[in-house]
Write a protein that holds these residues in place. Structure first.
Motif, PDB file in Angstrom:
ATOM      1  N   THR A  65      34.628  39.037  46.095  1.00  0.00           N
ATOM      2  CA  THR A  65      35.562  39.488  47.128  1.00  0.00           C
ATOM      3  C   THR A  65      36.902  38.791  46.974  1.00  0.00           C
ATOM      4  OG1 THR A  65      33.717  39.949  48.626  1.00  0.00           O
ATOM      5  CG2 THR A  65      35.919  39.752  49.615  1.00  0.00           C
ATOM      6  N   MET A  66      36.884  37.493  46.708  1.00  0.00           N
ATOM      7  CA  MET A  66      38.131  36.745  46.498  1.00  0.00           C
ATOM      8  C   MET A  66      38.926  37.352  45.334  1.00  0.00           C
ATOM      9  SD  MET A  66      38.567  32.825  45.181  1.00  0.00           S
ATOM     10  CE  MET A  66      37.759  33.250  43.634  1.00  0.00           C
ATOM     11  N   ILE A  67      38.252  37.650  44.245  1.00  0.00           N
ATOM     12  CA  ILE A  67      38.923  38.241  43.079  1.00  0.00           C
ATOM     13  C   ILE A  67      39.438  39.638  43.420  1.00  0.00           C
ATOM     14  CG2 ILE A  67      38.517  39.132  40.744  1.00  0.00           C
ATOM     15  CD1 ILE A  67      36.584  36.653  40.404  1.00  0.00           C
ATOM     16  N   ALA A  68      38.655  40.411  44.152  1.00  0.00           N
ATOM     17  CA  ALA A  68      39.088  41.756  44.550  1.00  0.00           C
ATOM     18  C   ALA A  68      40.327  41.696  45.433  1.00  0.00           C
ATOM     19  CB  ALA A  68      37.950  42.479  45.274  1.00  0.00           C
ATOM     20  N   MET A  69      40.369  40.747  46.358  1.00  0.00           N
ATOM     21  CA  MET A  69      41.528  40.629  47.239  1.00  0.00           C
ATOM     22  C   MET A  69      42.758  40.165  46.451  1.00  0.00           C
ATOM     23  SD  MET A  69      40.557  41.795  50.089  1.00  0.00           S
ATOM     24  CE  MET A  69      39.144  42.735  49.552  1.00  0.00           C
ATOM     25  N   ALA A  70      42.556  39.305  45.464  1.00  0.00           N
ATOM     26  CA  ALA A  70      43.671  38.883  44.603  1.00  0.00           C
ATOM     27  C   ALA A  70      44.206  40.086  43.827  1.00  0.00           C
ATOM     28  CB  ALA A  70      43.218  37.782  43.649  1.00  0.00           C
ATOM     29  N   MET A  71      43.308  40.914  43.302  1.00  0.00           N
ATOM     30  CA  MET A  71      43.746  42.117  42.602  1.00  0.00           C
ATOM     31  C   MET A  71      44.485  43.047  43.562  1.00  0.00           C
ATOM     32  SD  MET A  71      41.544  45.082  40.632  1.00  0.00           S
ATOM     33  CE  MET A  71      40.847  45.706  42.172  1.00  0.00           C
TER      34      MET A  71
END
Length: 139
Positions: A65-71
Motif C-alpha cells: 500500500t505504501m508503494i502504491a500510494m507513492a506511485m
C-alpha cells in the motif's frame, strides 16, 4: 453488473491517511518524485520476500500500500490525475481520478496484480505508459 463508483474530494481522514503513507515512503527512502525510486522499492521488496522462507513472511499489505500510494503521488504530480476518495457498495478508498472524475485508478490495484505474479521491473513502465495515455486523451 458493475457497481456505481462515487468520487469525492479528499476529506480530512483521507488527507491524513495519504500523508501517513507518503511519510512512510519517505522514511523508507522512496523519492515520490522519481518513478524509478518507487519501482526499485517495489522490486527490492519482492526480492526480499522471495528470499524469506514462506513461514517467516509478514503480511505484505502495508508495504504494498505504501508503494502504491507513492506511485499514486508520482502520477498526481506528473499528470492530470488528482487524488480522490472513490467508493462503491463495498467501501471507499484513495484513488486517482481524471479531471471529470469519470476515469478512476486505485493505485493499489496494479501493485496487487503485479504482486500476485511477483513481477519485477514493471512499475516505471506502467506509470510512464499511463501518463502517455492520459496525455493522448487531452487530460
Amino acid at each position: 453488473m458493475t457497481a456505481e463508483i462515487t468520487v469525492q474530494p479528499l476529506d480530512r481522514r483521507a488527507q491524513r491517511a495519504l500523508a501517513g503513507w507518503l511519510g512512510d515512503a519517505q522514511a523508507a527512502g522512496i523519492d515520490v518524485d522519481d518513478i524509478d525510486s518507487i519501482g526499485a522499492a517495489y522490486d527490492d521488496y519482492v526480492h526480499e520476500v522471495l528470499l524469506t522462507p514462506a513461514a517467516d513472511r509478514v503480511d505484505p499489505t502495508p508495504t504494498l500500500t505504501m508503494i502504491a500510494m507513492a506511485m499514486g503521488e508520482y502520477l498526481q504530480r506528473n499528470s492530470g490525475l488528482q487524488w480522490r476518495v472513490a467508493g462503491d457498495s463495498q467501501g471507499s478508498d484513495l484513488a486517482l481520478a481524471s479531471a471529470d472524475d469519470l476515469g478512476v485508478l486505485y493505485p493499489i490495484d496494479p501493485v496487487a496484480q503485479a504482486w500476485e505474479q511477483r513481477q519485477r521491473g514493471w512499475l516505471p513502465v506502467f506509470a510512464r505508459e499511463l501518463m502517455r495515455n492520459i496525455e493522448g486523451t487531452g487530460e
